[in-house]
Design a protein around this motif. Structure first.
Motif, PDB file in Angstrom:
ATOM      1  N   ASP A   1      -0.112   4.761 -25.974  1.00 47.89           N
ATOM      2  CA  ASP A   1      -0.356   3.315 -25.857  1.00 47.89           C
ATOM      3  C   ASP A   1       0.513   2.725 -24.742  1.00 47.89           C
ATOM      4  O   ASP A   1       0.077   1.842 -24.006  1.00 47.89           O
ATOM      5  N   ARG A   2       1.752   3.226 -24.648  1.00 45.72           N
ATOM      6  CA  ARG A   2       2.642   2.750 -23.578  1.00 45.72           C
ATOM      7  C   ARG A   2       2.084   3.160 -22.216  1.00 45.72           C
ATOM      8  O   ARG A   2       1.997   2.345 -21.287  1.00 45.72           O
ATOM      9  N   SER A   3       1.655   4.422 -22.095  1.00 48.32           N
ATOM     10  CA  SER A   3       1.064   4.861 -20.819  1.00 48.32           C
ATOM     11  C   SER A   3      -0.123   3.971 -20.460  1.00 48.32           C
ATOM     12  O   SER A   3      -0.241   3.496 -19.328  1.00 48.32           O
ATOM     13  N   ILE A   4      -0.991   3.751 -21.443  1.00 46.60           N
ATOM     14  CA  ILE A   4      -2.222   3.000 -21.162  1.00 46.60           C
ATOM     15  C   ILE A   4      -1.920   1.535 -20.826  1.00 46.60           C
ATOM     16  O   ILE A   4      -2.561   0.955 -19.958  1.00 46.60           O
ATOM     17  N   MET A   5      -0.911   0.958 -21.481  1.00 46.98           N
ATOM     18  CA  MET A   5      -0.531  -0.416 -21.105  1.00 46.98           C
ATOM     19  C   MET A   5      -0.057  -0.457 -19.647  1.00 46.98           C
ATOM     20  O   MET A   5      -0.346  -1.402 -18.920  1.00 46.98           O
ATOM     21  N   GLU A   6       0.644   0.597 -19.233  1.00 42.68           N
ATOM     22  CA  GLU A   6       1.075   0.638 -17.825  1.00 42.68           C
ATOM     23  C   GLU A   6      -0.129   0.770 -16.885  1.00 42.68           C
ATOM     24  O   GLU A   6      -0.177   0.113 -15.841  1.00 42.68           O
ATOM     25  N   TYR A   7      -1.073   1.610 -17.252  1.00 48.09           N
ATOM     26  CA  TYR A   7      -2.288   1.693 -16.431  1.00 48.09           C
ATOM     27  C   TYR A   7      -2.963   0.315 -16.389  1.00 48.09           C
ATOM     28  O   TYR A   7      -3.367  -0.159 -15.329  1.00 48.09           O
ATOM     29  N   ALA A   8      -3.083  -0.310 -17.571  1.00 47.58           N
ATOM     30  CA  ALA A   8      -3.792  -1.592 -17.646  1.00 47.58           C
ATOM     31  C   ALA A   8      -3.091  -2.652 -16.779  1.00 47.58           C
ATOM     32  O   ALA A   8      -3.756  -3.426 -16.079  1.00 47.58           O
ATOM     33  N   ASN A   9      -1.762  -2.659 -16.793  1.00 48.33           N
ATOM     34  CA  ASN A   9      -1.030  -3.686 -16.044  1.00 48.33           C
ATOM     35  C   ASN A   9      -0.868  -3.367 -14.566  1.00 48.33           C
ATOM     36  O   ASN A   9      -1.088  -4.221 -13.718  1.00 48.33           O
ATOM     37  N   ASP A  10      -0.483  -2.126 -14.246  1.00 46.85           N
ATOM     38  CA  ASP A  10      -0.138  -1.813 -12.852  1.00 46.85           C
ATOM     39  C   ASP A  10      -1.320  -1.355 -12.027  1.00 46.85           C
ATOM     40  O   ASP A  10      -1.284  -1.398 -10.805  1.00 46.85           O
ATOM     41  N   ILE A  11      -2.351  -0.802 -12.686  1.00 43.48           N
ATOM     42  CA  ILE A  11      -3.425  -0.175 -11.912  1.00 43.48           C
ATOM     43  C   ILE A  11      -4.763  -0.855 -12.152  1.00 43.48           C
ATOM     44  O   ILE A  11      -5.491  -1.150 -11.226  1.00 43.48           O
ATOM     45  N   TRP A  12      -5.070  -1.095 -13.403  1.00 44.63           N
ATOM     46  CA  TRP A  12      -6.410  -1.578 -13.712  1.00 44.63           C
ATOM     47  C   TRP A  12      -6.529  -3.105 -13.745  1.00 44.63           C
ATOM     48  O   TRP A  12      -7.630  -3.626 -13.654  1.00 44.63           O
ATOM     49  N   GLN A  13      -5.421  -3.795 -13.920  1.00 39.60           N
ATOM     50  CA  GLN A  13      -5.467  -5.257 -14.132  1.00 39.60           C
ATOM     51  C   GLN A  13      -6.492  -5.606 -15.215  1.00 39.60           C
ATOM     52  O   GLN A  13      -7.469  -6.319 -15.000  1.00 39.60           O
ATOM     53  N   LEU A  14      -6.220  -5.051 -16.370  1.00 38.42           N
ATOM     54  CA  LEU A  14      -7.179  -5.140 -17.463  1.00 38.42           C
ATOM     55  C   LEU A  14      -6.534  -5.837 -18.656  1.00 38.42           C
ATOM     56  O   LEU A  14      -5.374  -5.573 -18.967  1.00 38.42           O
ATOM     57  N   LYS A  15      -7.296  -6.696 -19.301  1.00 34.17           N
ATOM     58  CA  LYS A  15      -6.771  -7.413 -20.473  1.00 34.17           C
ATOM     59  C   LYS A  15      -7.471  -6.942 -21.743  1.00 34.17           C
ATOM     60  O   LYS A  15      -8.671  -6.684 -21.729  1.00 34.17           O
ATOM     61  N   PRO A  16      -6.741  -6.903 -22.852  1.00 34.18           N
ATOM     62  CA  PRO A  16      -7.384  -6.564 -24.129  1.00 34.18           C
ATOM     63  C   PRO A  16      -8.431  -7.613 -24.507  1.00 34.18           C
ATOM     64  O   PRO A  16      -8.238  -8.807 -24.255  1.00 34.18           O
ATOM     65  N   ILE A  17      -9.528  -7.162 -25.093  1.00 36.18           N
ATOM     66  CA  ILE A  17     -10.567  -8.070 -25.604  1.00 36.18           C
ATOM     67  C   ILE A  17     -10.852  -7.634 -27.045  1.00 36.18           C
ATOM     68  O   ILE A  17     -11.745  -6.820 -27.287  1.00 36.18           O
ATOM     69  N   PRO A  18     -10.093  -8.158 -28.026  1.00 40.24           N
ATOM     70  CA  PRO A  18     -10.344  -7.742 -29.416  1.00 40.24           C
ATOM     71  C   PRO A  18     -11.759  -8.148 -29.848  1.00 40.24           C
ATOM     72  O   PRO A  18     -12.197  -9.253 -29.549  1.00 40.24           O
ATOM     73  N   ALA A  19     -12.437  -7.244 -30.500  1.00 44.97           N
ATOM     74  CA  ALA A  19     -13.814  -7.506 -30.909  1.00 44.97           C
ATOM     75  C   ALA A  19     -13.859  -8.628 -31.942  1.00 44.97           C
ATOM     76  O   ALA A  19     -13.106  -8.623 -32.917  1.00 44.97           O
ATOM     77  N   ALA A  20     -14.764  -9.575 -31.710  1.00 46.52           N
ATOM     78  CA  ALA A  20     -14.919 -10.679 -32.662  1.00 46.52           C
ATOM     79  C   ALA A  20     -15.892 -10.266 -33.752  1.00 46.52           C
ATOM     80  O   ALA A  20     -16.799  -9.481 -33.519  1.00 46.52           O
ATOM     81  N   GLU A  21     -15.712 -10.812 -34.943  1.00 46.33           N
ATOM     82  CA  GLU A  21     -16.642 -10.524 -36.042  1.00 46.33           C
ATOM     83  C   GLU A  21     -18.006 -11.076 -35.688  1.00 46.33           C
ATOM     84  O   GLU A  21     -18.123 -12.117 -35.044  1.00 46.33           O
ATOM     85  N   CYS A  22     -19.046 -10.397 -36.065  1.00 48.46           N
ATOM     86  CA  CYS A  22     -20.380 -10.955 -35.817  1.00 48.46           C
ATOM     87  C   CYS A  22     -21.301 -10.646 -36.982  1.00 48.46           C
ATOM     88  O   CYS A  22     -20.936  -9.956 -37.898  1.00 48.46           O
TER      89      CYS A  22
END
Ligand code: 73E
Length: 821
Positions: free
Chosen positions: A800-821
């Motif tokens: 999870d730590r590795s992936i957060m680093e990828y998300a922040n430093d490389i991918w510029q990606l934000k979490p999108i928690p799934a909403a109930e539907c």
């Protein structure tokens, strides 16, 4: 907690049991009295799929509505292992399922054993991809994994008279409950043919006339995040013949030929190449790489166009494509081809989009593993892509010339095309040039990429190369595989520690606590007893759980130096023969490793370990002080049994050769003490747990380099070290192979004359380190303290730590928690 999670938490065992029985009847067409363990496990999977697919729709809907930027993780390998236990845990249904099955008179553990491993990978690189997609789903990142739906994963290993024999892997023999075919998303992939230049009023353009086509059929495997709220997918492509082409041949009277074409087309996704690190250079492998890259990019573009039409300048804002090593690097040329040839974008514009979209992870510095493809092969299989690569290179070399004017040497060094008798394309260069970011997988590895592999690229683009140290998912590699330790942890720490592994640090003060030490070591002891039974079952060797369990599990490769371990075992055995009263802690040396089928030396090392094992294990004169077992068919599910039972984790590669390693992290997380070199992530593990809590030894990278420069002469070590000499001579003689003296001589010969990975140079330090392990283990309380500190200090090796680093430093990606539907 979400609605779904609340519903799951309220689930009662009896209600769950009824659901499973309902699936047994209506999905599997069976009934309670008749069903086998396999059928029950299928019914259980079908029950889980109710929750999983609801989660998938929820996640997809949220992602589409938010128009979120998405990462596409392209990897030729995903070493998933089994999914039933991990899906149960991630959904929060494990306990209730266990109780429900007990109500039915069944052991959940037996049902879990029914599932074959999904072994769609070789080793660390493939398992890393599996841990990473687990973390991406857990962190609610919009992400999709792309790979190949191999019919046969990594071969099953058997030993016959100590030799490795490869048997086909049949993971889908009876189908897989997790995958779902998506014919509506199939793609066509083109190959071979020629390129035509068409001149018209707008200038000239290129048209590729392929001569073969394949259909790419997607199979989706849901990836359940921890907590069950987000469910991503892994999309695996299967190759089939393209029906138009079949029918042409068929109609022309070529009934049999039409089938031959079908077989050829289906060959593409038939089997995983079993080489770890070394490149096969085979046409079929290139086609596999292009096949899944092209199908994935077409899929990504299709999705993009359905939302944004031909607004391609938005593409790089909404998509990032992560290359897991250079295996999918041809995707760079493919995206350029689509944008320039098919969407008619100007080169410069297309290049900007492409370069912005890609990122590349390098996993190895071994020269033989850096992929190259011959220009002539590429011209045959992918003629247009070859032209595009030449053009990318021409423009890149202009940039090089601006930075280093008229420097031919620099041009040759940096060029994507390696000149020479047989011209070739260097895929690592292409990947660096075509990506916005490049990363190594451990600090030392990234440092070596910068100083040894691409120093000039650093001068051209100082910000491009980053480090992101690997990690492993603490769900599979602690909570699931080590339920006894998980239970002990649960008694002291919030239940969400598998998500926030840093919470284990609260246990640090207990490392010195006698009562906690005793509980921690009791867990280890129980795990060792369970492994004793597995060892007996797999090898018929009896070992004692009182001995030190010393484990080396990883692919077999000379750079990983399983033969250094073996050499020490031989020396130790000789000492015991000379002096049966020698005071050592009893030890069981445990190996697990597959060798690439064509790698002679690796297979010889397996044979040698097995032959030495046979002699040692049957020698009553040493009173069982050492035992040696090589467990056949090492794979994810076997690792899950070995790792919780290990006392010692051997990570003994020659410094500078192991990019990171991830087994080292899993073993430390389960309280094994690392016996390792100053290599890969071992160095960072030492920083995290403290030098006094592991045993590092041997040459560092600069010492290795210095010795290489001064001229390494293993013969001198052999001549001057009596014990090494005796052990190597012993191995080459008839002692271990009476029926065929000299059978194992290749290993000694290699070590004495060449020793490319400096086994002899590190031997003295290694045997001292082994003695440190021996005396350390005798100090029960100090050992327990160190084992605990290892287990609770692994937060930074959480994927999870590795992936957060990828998300922040490389991918510029934000979490999108799934909403109930
Ligand atoms: O050090 C490991 C690393 O932990 C490295 O050897 C391995 O990747 C792991 C994950 O980062 C790796 N595998 C390959 N290259 N590096 C590879 C190369 C060609 C084919 C298959 C695998």
């Amino acid at each position: 907690m979400s609605q779904t999670q609340l519903a799951i938490a309220a689930m009662q065992p009896e209600e769950f049991r009824r659901k499973v029985v309902a699936h047994l009847r209506s999905t599997l067409g069976s009934f309670e009295e008749k069903a086998t363990a396999h059928t029950w496990s299928q019914a259980l999977a079908a029950t889980l799929n109710e929750y999983i697919y609801a989660g998938r729709s929820r996640t997809l809907k949220t992602q589409i509505e938010s128009q979120a930027r998405t990462v596409h993780y392209l990897s030729l390998e995903f070493l998933m292992g089994r999914l039933l236990a991990s899906n149960l845990h991630n959904l929060g249904l494990y306990q209730v399922a266990e109780q429900a099955m007990a109500l039915q008179g069944l052991e959940l553990a037996d049902l879990l054993e029914q599932e074959p491993d999904m072994a769609l990978g070789n080793g660390g690189l493939g398992r890393l991809a599996a841990c990473f997609i687990d973390s991406m789903a857990t962190l609610a990142l919009p992400a999709i994994g792309y790979g190949i739906h191999y019919e046969h994963g990594l071969f099953r290993q058997e030993f016959i008279k100590g030799r490795q024999v490869e048997r086909p892997d049949q993971w889908r023999e009876f189908g897989s409950p997790w995958e779902i075919c998506r014919p509506e998303s199939q793609q066509v992939v083109k190959l071979y043919g020629h390129v035509e230049t068409i001149h018209d009023q707008n200038g000239s353009r290129k048209v590729w006339h392929p001569s073969r086509m394949l259909r790419a059929i997607p199979w989706d495997i849901p990836i359940v995040g921890y907590g069950g709220q987000n469910v991503n997918i892994l999309r695996l492509w299967e190759s089939r013949a393209d029906h138009f082409f079949d029918w042409d041949v068929f109609n022309a009277g070529g009934y049999v030929d039409a089938y031959a074409e079908l077989v050829q087309a289906e060959t593409v996704s038939k089997v995983l190449y079993p080489n770890d690190e070394t490149d096969a250079g085979k046409e079929l492998r290139l086609i596999q790489q292009y096949f899944f890259s092209a199908a994935s990019i077409a899929d990504i573009l299709r999705r993009f166009e359905s939302a944004h039409g031909n607004d391609y300048h938005l593409f790089a804002t909404l998509n990032v494509l992560q290359l897991n090593d250079t295996h999918p690097a041809i995707a760079i040329a493919e995206l350029m081809r689509l944008l320039v040839d098919e969407k008619q974008l100007a080169w410069q514009e297309a290049w900007q989009i492409t370069q912005q979209s890609f990122a590349y992870t390098n996993h190895t510095l071994l020269p033989e593993a850096l992929e190259t493809w011959s220009v002539s092969l590429l011209q045959t299989v992918l003629p247009r892509h070859m032209e595009i690569i030449f053009e990318i290179n021409r423009r890149f070399l202009q940039q090089v010339d601006e930075r280093w004017p008229n420097d031919q040497q620099m041009q040759a060094k940096l060029s994507i095309i390696q000149e020479g008798e047989k011209k070739s394309v260097r895929m690592a260069q292409l990947s660096v040039v075509g990506s916005q970011r490049v990363n190594g997988v451990a600090k030392i590895h990234t440092q070596l990429i910068k100083t040894e592999l691409f120093p000039e690229m650093v001068q051209l683009w100082p910000e491009k190369i980053r480090n992101i140290t690997n990690g492993v998912t603490p769900r599979r590699w602690l909570k699931i595989c080590n339920p006894r330790l998980a239970e002990l942890i649960d008694q002291h720490v919030d239940a969400d520690w598998p998500r926030y592994l840093e919470k284990l640090e609260q246990l640090k003060p207990l490392a010195k606590d006698k009562d906690f030490q005793q509980k921690f070591m009791a867990v280890k002891q129980r795990n060792k007893q369970a492994l004793v039974a597995v060892i007996k079952q797999l090898t018929d060797v009896e070992v004692s759980a009182e001995a030190i369990f010393d484990v080396q599990i990883k692919r077999l490769h000379e750079y990983k130096r399983q033969h250094l371990n073996l050499l020490y075992i031989l020396v130790l055995y000789r000492r015991l023969l000379k002096n049966p009263a020698l005071d050592i802690c009893p030890r069981v040396f445990i190996f697990g490793a597959k060798a690439a089928p064509g790698y002679r030396m690796a297979k010889d090392i397996i044979l040698a370990i097995n032959r030495v094992a046979k002699v040692i294990n049957n020698d009553v004169s040493i009173g069982g002080k050492i035992k040696l077992v090589f467990l056949p068919n090492y794979r994810v599910s076997l690792a899950e049994k070995l790792i919780p039972a290990a006392d010692v984790s051997q990570q003994i590669s020659l410094a500078g050769k192991e990019a990171s390693g991830t087994g080292n992290m899993k073993l430390a997380m389960n309280g094994a003490i690392t016996l390792g070199t100053h290599d890969g992530a071992n160095i960072e593990i030492a920083e995290a747990v403290g030098e006094q809590n592991l045993v590092l030894f041997g040459m560092k990278v600069d010492e290795v380099k210095a010795l290489q420069h001064s001229g390494y002469a293993p013969q001198h070590i052999y001549q001057n070290n009596e014990e090494i000499k005796a052990a190597l001579d012993w191995l080459s003689g008839d002692f271990f192979t009476p029926e065929q003296p000299g059978l194992l001589a290749s290993i000694s010969k290699n070590l004495i004359n060449e020793d490319p990975f400096m086994v002899l140079a590190d031997f003295a330090a290694y045997q001292q380190a082994q003695q440190r392990i021996d005396s350390f283990y005798r100090q029960k309380s100090a050992w327990a303290e160190a084992a605990i500190l290892n287990a609770v200090s692994m937060a930074r090796f959480n994927s999870d730590r590795s992936i957060m680093e990828y998300a922040n430093d490389i991918w510029q990606l934000k979490p999108i928690p799934a909403a109930e539907c």
